[in-house]
Design a protein around this motif. Sequence first.
Motif, PDB file in Angstrom:
ATOM      1  N   ALA A   6      19.616   1.543  23.171  1.00  0.00           N
ATOM      2  CA  ALA A   6      19.083   0.287  22.632  1.00  0.00           C
ATOM      3  C   ALA A   6      20.246  -0.601  22.226  1.00  0.00           C
ATOM      4  N   VAL A   7      20.271  -1.837  22.736  1.00  0.00           N
ATOM      5  CA  VAL A   7      21.348  -2.773  22.403  1.00  0.00           C
ATOM      6  C   VAL A   7      20.739  -3.970  21.695  1.00  0.00           C
ATOM      7  N   ALA A  48      21.023   0.304  29.552  1.00  0.00           N
ATOM      8  CA  ALA A  48      21.002  -0.482  28.319  1.00  0.00           C
ATOM      9  C   ALA A  48      19.725  -1.296  28.265  1.00  0.00           C
ATOM     10  N   VAL A  49      19.047  -1.284  27.122  1.00  0.00           N
ATOM     11  CA  VAL A  49      17.771  -1.991  26.958  1.00  0.00           C
ATOM     12  C   VAL A  49      17.888  -2.982  25.810  1.00  0.00           C
ATOM     13  N   GLY A  50      17.613  -4.242  26.108  1.00  0.00           N
ATOM     14  CA  GLY A  50      17.569  -5.275  25.085  1.00  0.00           C
ATOM     15  C   GLY A  50      16.152  -5.807  24.943  1.00  0.00           C
ATOM     16  N   ILE A  51      15.739  -6.059  23.705  1.00  0.00           N
ATOM     17  CA  ILE A  51      14.382  -6.525  23.432  1.00  0.00           C
ATOM     18  C   ILE A  51      14.484  -7.806  22.616  1.00  0.00           C
ATOM     19  N   GLY A  52      13.971  -8.918  23.161  1.00  0.00           N
ATOM     20  CA  GLY A  52      14.032 -10.180  22.437  1.00  0.00           C
ATOM     21  C   GLY A  52      14.345 -11.348  23.342  1.00  0.00           C
ATOM     22  N   GLY A  71      20.732  -2.322  33.403  1.00  0.00           N
ATOM     23  CA  GLY A  71      20.257  -2.991  32.202  1.00  0.00           C
ATOM     24  C   GLY A  71      18.847  -3.516  32.367  1.00  0.00           C
ATOM     25  N   THR A  72      18.062  -3.434  31.295  1.00  0.00           N
ATOM     26  CA  THR A  72      16.690  -3.932  31.274  1.00  0.00           C
ATOM     27  C   THR A  72      16.515  -4.839  30.061  1.00  0.00           C
ATOM     28  N   HIS A  73      15.929  -6.008  30.295  1.00  0.00           N
ATOM     29  CA  HIS A  73      15.692  -6.964  29.211  1.00  0.00           C
ATOM     30  C   HIS A  73      14.191  -7.190  29.082  1.00  0.00           C
ATOM     31  N   VAL A  74      13.619  -6.757  27.952  1.00  0.00           N
ATOM     32  CA  VAL A  74      12.222  -7.044  27.640  1.00  0.00           C
ATOM     33  C   VAL A  74      12.205  -8.397  26.939  1.00  0.00           C
ATOM     34  N   ARG A  93       7.834   2.344  24.735  1.00  0.00           N
ATOM     35  CA  ARG A  93       7.163   1.980  25.985  1.00  0.00           C
ATOM     36  C   ARG A  93       8.175   1.901  27.137  1.00  0.00           C
ATOM     37  N   VAL A  94       9.349   1.347  26.855  1.00  0.00           N
ATOM     38  CA  VAL A  94      10.389   1.270  27.896  1.00  0.00           C
ATOM     39  C   VAL A  94      10.859   2.669  28.273  1.00  0.00           C
ATOM     40  N   VAL A  95      10.973   3.533  27.289  1.00  0.00           N
ATOM     41  CA  VAL A  95      11.353   4.922  27.572  1.00  0.00           C
ATOM     42  C   VAL A  95      10.335   5.570  28.495  1.00  0.00           C
ATOM     43  N   GLY A  96       9.050   5.267  28.283  1.00  0.00           N
ATOM     44  CA  GLY A  96       8.015   5.793  29.167  1.00  0.00           C
ATOM     45  C   GLY A  96       8.167   5.308  30.600  1.00  0.00           C
TER      46      GLY A  96
END
Length: 287
Positions: A6-7, A48-52, A71-74, A93-96
Amino acid sequence: MNALVAVRPEPHRVVDADGNAEPYRYQLSIDDRVALEAALGVADEVTAVGIGGNAAQRCVRSALERGADSGTHVTFEPIEGIAGEKYATVLARVVGREAPEAVFIGEASSLDGPEVAGLAAAKLDWPSATQVTELGRESLDVTVETDFGDDELAVQRKLAIGRQEAVVVSLPAVFGVDSGFTNPDRASMATLIAGRRATIETVELADVAPRESRFSMSVGNATVEQVTPNERWGRGRPPRTGTVEERIYRMLGRGSGESGGAGERIDAPPEEAAERVVAFLRQNDLL
């Protein structure tokens, strides 16, 4: 092992030699940089997952420039900050979707606080280890003689000042990485260029967590069971009964207008008025 990190952004400010401070800029949290270093040390592939909003996307880019493989950006536009439990919900949810074997979270991030690791583990029903200071059998300060397979990881974690313990955690698991795990290094030029050229997967919040919105993400798990309107001016519905004078008095919070106020006026010098108030309180066993 595949890992997810989580970043999150936090405000940084640069002060030059003359003491002039630049405006705050949101950059990748130092604690999440440490968590990224921890993941890169033990995982074969790191996402790497960013949320925002845009700041979160920049954090994903920074992680790619520091060695993350993807990298994934929600994406959504936060109202203000993001509530910790909501961040953990979306992260789970992203982990799923990604199905990693381990999740690494910086524990001391100023944005969401240290509770995110525990909340995410609870939502995933995974084991967790917090305040992690070392990972892997070879890195521990103690010898772990227990045999374990590829689906387990030896961890050293902080208990208190001067006290640590070594445990073996079954994978998949969530790891809250202590800020003292390491001092994050700068990546090589080749890694930096590859990270700038990498493509970030963008996913809408509604596609990951359909029940969440930009409002719920900021407010958190707040519920309202009963609302009682206040009929004072500007704080609820205006009164619709009584004369005009009575309505004005009620909107101003001054009662019905008949008595002119909510209390009793004492027309006497201060000393005498104080004595009368004390006598009244004693008479009614209030003093």
